[in-house]
Design an enzyme around this catalytic site. Structure first.
Site: not given
Ligand code: DQA
Length: 150
Positions: A10-11, A18, A23, A74, A77, A80, A87, A98, A100, A102, A107, A111
């Site tokens: 998401p996002n 954003r 980012y 990635n 959110a 978390h 699963d 995995e 991220h 940031s 943070r 997170r």
């Molecule tokens: C993220 C870090 C997450 O905490 C956040 O919710 C994101 C982006 C990152 O790429 O730093 O959506 O995964």
């Protein structure tokens, strides 16, 4: 050529607009191009996927089991708190990295915890868009291990 799936939660479709101070200014499309050209040099063909919906991400993860050699994720959110994603990764029996963009450890407290790390082979965070190419390097070393010369 080995096939990898790059899954974005998401996002992440809003990258570029954003919170650019966190980012950066590259869009997900820019990151896709960068990662694909890097991956090609490693002998990996990568397909990008993005969704804001948990169930669609679960289905994308499940598809790795029979269709890909590994994946980069990635999970945004969902990282978390989504046991469903955790699963799904576990059932694929394929290596996941995995990522991220940031440094999540610098943070907010929520997170600092990832419910998916334990079922991934490793975690790369804090290097902006480069986390995707670094993860491709890591996956390549797992999928096509080179002889280590000392
Ligand atoms: C993220 C870090 C997450 O905490 C956040 O919710 C994101 C982006 C990152 O790429 O730093 O959506 O995964």
């Amino acid at each position: 050529m080995s096939q990898i799936l790059v899954i974005n939660g998401p996002n992440l479709n809003m990258l570029g607009k954003r919170e650019p101070e966190i980012y950066g200014r590259l869009t997900l499309g820019d990151i896709e191009k960068l990662t694909q050209s890097h991956a090609e040099k490693l002998g990996l063909r990568c397909t990008f996927f993005q969704s804001n919906t948990e169930g669609e991400i679960v289905e994308a993860i499940q598809s790795v089991r029979d269709n890909y050699d590994g994946a980069i994720i990635n999970a945004g959110a969902y990282t978390h708190y989504s046991y469903a994603l955790r699963d799904a990764i576990a059932l694929t029996d394929k290596p996941f990295v995995e990522v991220h963009m940031s440094n999540v450890f610098g943070r907010e407290d929520f997170r600092h915890k990832s419910v998916i790390s334990a079922v991934c082979r490793g975690v790369i965070c804090g290097f902006g868009a480069s986390v995707y190419t670094l993860a491709a390097d890591a996956l390549s070393s797992i999928i096509n291990p080179a002889e280590i010369e000392v």
